[in-house]
Design a protein around this motif. Structure first.
Motif, PDB file in Angstrom:
ATOM      1  N   TYR A   1      -3.291  -3.152  -3.960  1.00 32.52           N
ATOM      2  CA  TYR A   1      -3.178  -3.930  -5.184  1.00 32.52           C
ATOM      3  C   TYR A   1      -2.537  -5.285  -4.983  1.00 32.52           C
ATOM      4  O   TYR A   1      -2.275  -5.979  -5.931  1.00 32.52           O
ATOM      5  CB  TYR A   1      -2.403  -3.145  -6.256  1.00 32.52           C
ATOM      6  CG  TYR A   1      -1.026  -2.690  -5.890  1.00 32.52           C
ATOM      7  CD1 TYR A   1      -0.794  -1.364  -5.565  1.00 32.52           C
ATOM      8  CD2 TYR A   1       0.046  -3.576  -5.883  1.00 32.52           C
ATOM      9  CE1 TYR A   1       0.479  -0.926  -5.242  1.00 32.52           C
ATOM     10  CE2 TYR A   1       1.303  -3.141  -5.558  1.00 32.52           C
ATOM     11  CZ  TYR A   1       1.527  -1.813  -5.249  1.00 32.52           C
ATOM     12  OH  TYR A   1       2.779  -1.382  -4.951  1.00 32.52           O
TER      13      TYR A   1
ATOM     14  N   GLN B   1      -6.380   2.544  -5.380  1.00 32.40           N
ATOM     15  CA  GLN B   1      -5.077   2.445  -6.018  1.00 32.40           C
ATOM     16  C   GLN B   1      -4.023   1.920  -5.066  1.00 32.40           C
ATOM     17  O   GLN B   1      -3.067   1.280  -5.472  1.00 32.40           O
ATOM     18  CB  GLN B   1      -4.653   3.824  -6.519  1.00 32.40           C
ATOM     19  CG  GLN B   1      -5.353   4.225  -7.815  1.00 32.40           C
ATOM     20  CD  GLN B   1      -4.736   5.471  -8.400  1.00 32.40           C
ATOM     21  OE1 GLN B   1      -4.590   6.461  -7.699  1.00 32.40           O
ATOM     22  NE2 GLN B   1      -4.383   5.425  -9.655  1.00 32.40           N
TER      23      GLN B   1
ATOM     24  N   ASN C   1       3.170  -3.356 -12.677  1.00 30.35           N
ATOM     25  CA  ASN C   1       2.078  -2.637 -13.332  1.00 30.35           C
ATOM     26  C   ASN C   1       1.220  -1.908 -12.310  1.00 30.35           C
ATOM     27  O   ASN C   1       0.792  -0.769 -12.529  1.00 30.35           O
ATOM     28  CB  ASN C   1       1.216  -3.597 -14.144  1.00 30.35           C
ATOM     29  CG  ASN C   1       1.916  -4.099 -15.391  1.00 30.35           C
ATOM     30  OD1 ASN C   1       2.905  -3.507 -15.836  1.00 30.35           O
ATOM     31  ND2 ASN C   1       1.407  -5.172 -15.982  1.00 30.35           N
TER      32      ASN C   1
ATOM     33  N   THR D   1       0.353   2.411 -11.497  1.00 29.43           N
ATOM     34  CA  THR D   1      -0.960   3.061 -11.491  1.00 29.43           C
ATOM     35  C   THR D   1      -1.074   4.085 -10.368  1.00 29.43           C
ATOM     36  O   THR D   1      -2.001   4.891 -10.367  1.00 29.43           O
ATOM     37  CB  THR D   1      -2.093   2.024 -11.329  1.00 29.43           C
ATOM     38  OG1 THR D   1      -2.054   1.462 -10.009  1.00 29.43           O
ATOM     39  CG2 THR D   1      -1.989   0.920 -12.369  1.00 29.43           C
TER      40      THR D   1
END
Length: 239
Positions: free
Chosen positions: A12, A9, A53, A57
């Protein structure tokens, strides 16, 4: 959540999507070619969406940890560069859209004698104004429903500005939300404040394809520390 999941996570910032459509052999940051401007604008919209986005997350706990680390890094930098910013006006910001939360640092700096301001959109497509904030300030809803100090709060001119970044590049150019408010404000302030970009380390881009209206920041600080710095640039607030 496993540590492996957290690692995934936290990573990104992939290669910029659509960047291949901006041909390096014709890209000129000082050009005003309409086709080039359209390509860059389209690429930036896609990157804003992707990076926003992606940071959504991140778990609440991970964002909390990043915010704590960023506050420490910013505090250390302000101690080193500005002797803690005591007596100076520092513009911070209220966190939105999964941005790192700097409110604990705002309180810490206020208690240490720093004068805190928050940026306000008082007029669309105009430079920001800055109103004084302190713990306990009665906040009202501003642009995008962001809490801001009320109109009765003192207006200030910042010596130091913390600018939230969605993305950033090694030359200290900032990918923001697209409204142009920070660039417009920095171009309007004289002397120009010292500008610190604040964001996630994983939001680094190879370049944002800077345009003539883009103004580089002085330094980028992330949870990893000082991510980029323009030592050659001397701000008017460094006095």
């Amino acid at each position: 959540m496993s540590s492996a999941d957290e690692d995934r996570q936290g990573q990104y910032a992939s290669s910029p999507c659509m960047a291949h459509e901006i041909a390096p052999n014709y890209f000129d940051p000082m050009a005003s070619d309409p086709e080039q401007e359209r390509d860059v604008a389209r690429w930036r919209r896609a990157e804003r969406t992707r990076l926003r986005n992606a940071r959504h997350t991140l778990s609440v706990e991970m964002r909390r940890q990043v915010g704590q680390t960023l506050c420490r890094n910013l505090s250390d930098f302000l101690d080193e560069r500005f002797d803690g910013a005591c007596g100076r006006v520092l513009s911070a910001y209220w966190p939105i859209k999964a941005e790192p939360d700097l409110r604990p640092l705002m309180t810490q700096l206020h208690e240490a004698g720093c004068i805190i301001a928050l940026p306000i959109v008082e007029q669309k497509a105009a430079p920001l104004v800055f109103r004084r904030w302190a713990p306990g300030t009665r906040m009202v809803r501003g642009d995008w429903n962001i809490p801001v100090p009320p109109p009765s709060a003192d207006r200030l001119i910042p010596d130091i500005v913390l600018a939230p970044v969605i993305g950033w590049d090694p030359t200290c150019y900032r990918l923001g939300y697209g409204g142009g408010y920070f660039d417009r404000t920095l171009a309007n302030l004289a002397p120009r404040p010292y500008c610190i970009g604040v964001g996630y380390q994983s939001a680094e881009l190879r370049t944002i394809y800077p345009q003539p209206h883009d103004i580089p920041l002085d330094v980028i600080v992330t949870e990893a520390g000082i991510a980029a710095r323009r030592d050659a640039h001397q701000s008017g607030s460094d006095r």
